[in-house]
Write a protein that holds these residues in place. Structure first.
Motif, PDB file in Angstrom:
ATOM      1  N   VAL A  34      -2.741  -6.721  -3.733  1.00 23.51           N
ATOM      2  CA  VAL A  34      -2.665  -5.317  -3.362  1.00 23.51           C
ATOM      3  C   VAL A  34      -4.078  -4.748  -3.320  1.00 23.51           C
ATOM      4  CG1 VAL A  34      -2.311  -4.557  -5.751  1.00 23.51           C
ATOM      5  CG2 VAL A  34      -1.603  -3.067  -3.860  1.00 23.51           C
ATOM      6  N   GLU A  35      -4.279  -3.841  -2.395  1.00 23.98           N
ATOM      7  CA  GLU A  35      -5.563  -3.149  -2.283  1.00 23.98           C
ATOM      8  C   GLU A  35      -5.281  -1.706  -1.922  1.00 23.98           C
ATOM      9  OE1 GLU A  35      -9.695  -3.463   0.308  1.00 23.98           O
ATOM     10  OE2 GLU A  35      -8.261  -5.111   0.327  1.00 23.98           O
ATOM     11  N   ALA A  36      -6.018  -0.783  -2.534  1.00 24.36           N
ATOM     12  CA  ALA A  36      -5.863   0.637  -2.239  1.00 24.36           C
ATOM     13  C   ALA A  36      -6.957   1.081  -1.285  1.00 24.36           C
ATOM     14  CB  ALA A  36      -5.931   1.455  -3.524  1.00 24.36           C
ATOM     15  N   GLU A  37      -6.558   1.860  -0.291  1.00 21.05           N
ATOM     16  CA  GLU A  37      -7.493   2.525   0.629  1.00 21.05           C
ATOM     17  C   GLU A  37      -7.074   3.980   0.680  1.00 21.05           C
ATOM     18  OE1 GLU A  37      -7.777   0.734   4.481  1.00 21.05           O
ATOM     19  OE2 GLU A  37      -8.487  -1.178   3.678  1.00 21.05           O
ATOM     20  N   GLY A  38      -7.810   4.819  -0.054  1.00 22.79           N
ATOM     21  CA  GLY A  38      -7.408   6.217  -0.166  1.00 22.79           C
ATOM     22  C   GLY A  38      -6.056   6.290  -0.858  1.00 22.79           C
ATOM     23  N   SER A  39      -5.075   6.951  -0.219  1.00 20.74           N
ATOM     24  CA  SER A  39      -3.733   7.061  -0.804  1.00 20.74           C
ATOM     25  C   SER A  39      -2.761   6.051  -0.196  1.00 20.74           C
ATOM     26  CB  SER A  39      -3.194   8.480  -0.623  1.00 20.74           C
ATOM     27  OG  SER A  39      -3.059   8.760   0.758  1.00 20.74           O
ATOM     28  N   LEU A  40      -3.300   4.950   0.316  1.00 22.83           N
ATOM     29  CA  LEU A  40      -2.505   3.893   0.928  1.00 22.83           C
ATOM     30  C   LEU A  40      -2.662   2.603   0.133  1.00 22.83           C
ATOM     31  CD1 LEU A  40      -0.838   3.048   3.510  1.00 22.83           C
ATOM     32  CD2 LEU A  40      -3.021   2.252   4.427  1.00 22.83           C
ATOM     33  N   LEU A  41      -1.539   1.938  -0.153  1.00 22.90           N
ATOM     34  CA  LEU A  41      -1.574   0.608  -0.753  1.00 22.90           C
ATOM     35  C   LEU A  41      -1.260  -0.406   0.338  1.00 22.90           C
ATOM     36  CD1 LEU A  41       0.362   1.023  -4.120  1.00 22.90           C
ATOM     37  CD2 LEU A  41      -2.107   0.911  -3.760  1.00 22.90           C
ATOM     38  N   ILE A  42      -2.060  -1.458   0.410  1.00 25.33           N
ATOM     39  CA  ILE A  42      -1.819  -2.567   1.327  1.00 25.33           C
ATOM     40  C   ILE A  42      -1.367  -3.735   0.467  1.00 25.33           C
ATOM     41  CG2 ILE A  42      -2.833  -4.106   3.047  1.00 25.33           C
ATOM     42  CD1 ILE A  42      -5.008  -1.820   3.389  1.00 25.33           C
ATOM     43  N   LEU A  43      -0.129  -4.172   0.681  1.00 28.56           N
ATOM     44  CA  LEU A  43       0.471  -5.220  -0.138  1.00 28.56           C
ATOM     45  C   LEU A  43       0.711  -6.455   0.715  1.00 28.56           C
ATOM     46  CD1 LEU A  43       2.408  -2.321  -0.850  1.00 28.56           C
ATOM     47  CD2 LEU A  43       2.279  -3.690  -2.904  1.00 28.56           C
ATOM     48  N   ARG A  44       0.311  -7.610   0.196  1.00 26.22           N
ATOM     49  CA  ARG A  44       0.523  -8.883   0.890  1.00 26.22           C
ATOM     50  C   ARG A  44       1.139  -9.861  -0.098  1.00 26.22           C
ATOM     51  NH1 ARG A  44      -4.209  -9.363   3.008  1.00 26.22           N
ATOM     52  NH2 ARG A  44      -3.560  -8.495   4.979  1.00 26.22           N
ATOM     53  N   ASP A  45       2.324 -10.376   0.238  1.00 24.08           N
ATOM     54  CA  ASP A  45       2.975 -11.307  -0.673  1.00 24.08           C
ATOM     55  C   ASP A  45       2.338 -12.687  -0.573  1.00 24.08           C
ATOM     56  OD1 ASP A  45       4.109 -12.608   1.556  1.00 24.08           O
ATOM     57  OD2 ASP A  45       6.134 -11.913   1.156  1.00 24.08           O
ATOM     58  N   GLU A  46       2.802 -13.617  -1.405  1.00 24.16           N
ATOM     59  CA  GLU A  46       2.207 -14.951  -1.458  1.00 24.16           C
ATOM     60  C   GLU A  46       2.372 -15.728  -0.164  1.00 24.16           C
ATOM     61  OE1 GLU A  46       4.231 -16.203  -5.034  1.00 24.16           O
ATOM     62  OE2 GLU A  46       2.441 -15.788  -6.239  1.00 24.16           O
ATOM     63  N   ALA A  47       3.343 -15.353   0.675  1.00 27.78           N
ATOM     64  CA  ALA A  47       3.541 -16.007   1.969  1.00 27.78           C
ATOM     65  C   ALA A  47       2.672 -15.374   3.055  1.00 27.78           C
ATOM     66  CB  ALA A  47       5.014 -15.941   2.378  1.00 27.78           C
ATOM     67  N   GLY A  48       1.957 -14.279   2.724  1.00 27.16           N
ATOM     68  CA  GLY A  48       1.086 -13.620   3.685  1.00 27.16           C
ATOM     69  C   GLY A  48       1.724 -12.454   4.421  1.00 27.16           C
ATOM     70  N   THR A  49       2.976 -12.135   4.116  1.00 25.53           N
ATOM     71  CA  THR A  49       3.642 -11.003   4.747  1.00 25.53           C
ATOM     72  C   THR A  49       3.059  -9.711   4.189  1.00 25.53           C
ATOM     73  OG1 THR A  49       5.650 -12.301   4.956  1.00 25.53           O
ATOM     74  CG2 THR A  49       5.880  -9.924   5.179  1.00 25.53           C
ATOM     75  N   GLN A  50       2.734  -8.775   5.076  1.00 20.65           N
ATOM     76  CA  GLN A  50       2.063  -7.548   4.664  1.00 20.65           C
ATOM     77  C   GLN A  50       2.933  -6.328   4.916  1.00 20.65           C
ATOM     78  OE1 GLN A  50      -2.182  -7.016   5.550  1.00 20.65           O
ATOM     79  NE2 GLN A  50      -1.648  -5.061   6.477  1.00 20.65           N
ATOM     80  N   ASP A  51       2.845  -5.360   4.012  1.00 27.11           N
ATOM     81  CA  ASP A  51       3.454  -4.048   4.181  1.00 27.11           C
ATOM     82  C   ASP A  51       2.478  -3.037   3.599  1.00 27.11           C
ATOM     83  OD1 ASP A  51       5.245  -2.053   4.863  1.00 27.11           O
ATOM     84  OD2 ASP A  51       6.921  -2.894   3.754  1.00 27.11           O
ATOM     85  N   THR A  52       2.679  -1.782   3.931  1.00 23.35           N
ATOM     86  CA  THR A  52       1.842  -0.724   3.404  1.00 23.35           C
ATOM     87  C   THR A  52       2.733   0.360   2.814  1.00 23.35           C
ATOM     88  OG1 THR A  52       1.771   0.293   5.598  1.00 23.35           O
ATOM     89  CG2 THR A  52      -0.094  -1.112   4.991  1.00 23.35           C
ATOM     90  N   ALA A  53       2.186   1.100   1.859  1.00 25.16           N
ATOM     91  CA  ALA A  53       2.929   2.191   1.227  1.00 25.16           C
ATOM     92  C   ALA A  53       1.967   3.331   0.924  1.00 25.16           C
ATOM     93  CB  ALA A  53       3.599   1.718  -0.054  1.00 25.16           C
TER      94      ALA A  53
END
Length: 155
Positions: free
Chosen positions: A94-113
Motif C-alpha cells: 500500500v502507498e498513500a498519495e495525498g488522501s488516496l491509498l493505492i493497494l496492490r495484492d500479492e498477485a499484482g492486482t491494484q485498486d485505489t481507495a
C-alpha cells in the motif's frame, strides 16, 4: 481488469499481515496500525457494498451479516485485510498519495481507495467496481462500490 476487492465479494473476507520490511513512510504514521470494523463498534463501523445503479440497495456486512473485518497498515507499505472467520485472504503493498491509498495484492492486482480520518475512525471508499454480489437474485453479479469505516484498535 479484475479489481483487488472483487476477491472480497467472492469470499466475503480478507486477511491481515504485519511485515515491517521495505521502504519507510509509504503510509503516513496516522494511518499505520490495526483497524477494526465489527458489530461491537456499530453504528460507527461498517463494510458496505452499495449497488451502483441504486445506492439505497446496499449490504453492510458488519451490521447486516454480523461480519468482522480487521485491516493492518504499516508505514513501510504493507497491508492486510481479513474477514474474521472468513474464507479469503488479501495481503500486499500500500502507498498513500495525498488522501488516496493505492493497494496492490500479492498477485499484482491494484485498486485505489479515498480515505478520511476522523478521530479514531478511518473511512475508505474504493474506486474499483465489485461485480460478484447479486443484489436482485437474478444469478448475475451487480456492479457495486465498497465503502468501509474502521475503528483504530490498541496494538
Amino acid at each position: 481488469m479484475r479489481h483487488l476487492f472483487s476477491v472480497l465479494m467472492a469470499g466475503l473476507a480478507l486477511a491481515g499481515c504485519g511485515d515491517s520490511a521495505g521502504p519507510s513512510d509509504l503510509v503516513p504514521e496516522e494511518l499505520a496500525g490495526v483497524w477494526l470494523a465489527a458489530p461491537e463498534c456499530l453504528p460507527e463501523c461498517g463494510f458496505t457494498l452499495m449497488r451502483i445503479s441504486n445506492p439505497a440497495d446496499s449490504v453492510n456486512f458488519v451490521s447486516g451479516l454480523q461480519q468482522t473485518f480487521l485491516m493492518t497498515l504499516t508505514t513501510s507499505g504493507r497491508f492486510g485485510l481479513t474477514g474474521l472467520g472468513g474464507a479469503s485472504t488479501i495481503r500486499g503493498r500500500v502507498e498513500a498519495e495525498g488522501s488516496l491509498l493505492i493497494l496492490r495484492d500479492e498477485a499484482g492486482t491494484q485498486d485505489t481507495a479515498d480515505y478520511t480520518l476522523q478521530g479514531e475512525y478511518l473511512g475508505l471508499t474504493f474506486r474499483g467496481v465489485a461485480e460478484q454480489f447479486d443484489f436482485d437474485g437474478d444469478g448475475i453479479g451487480d456492479p457495486a462500490m465498497v465503502r468501509a469505516r474502521f475503528r483504530r484498535e490498541e496494538e
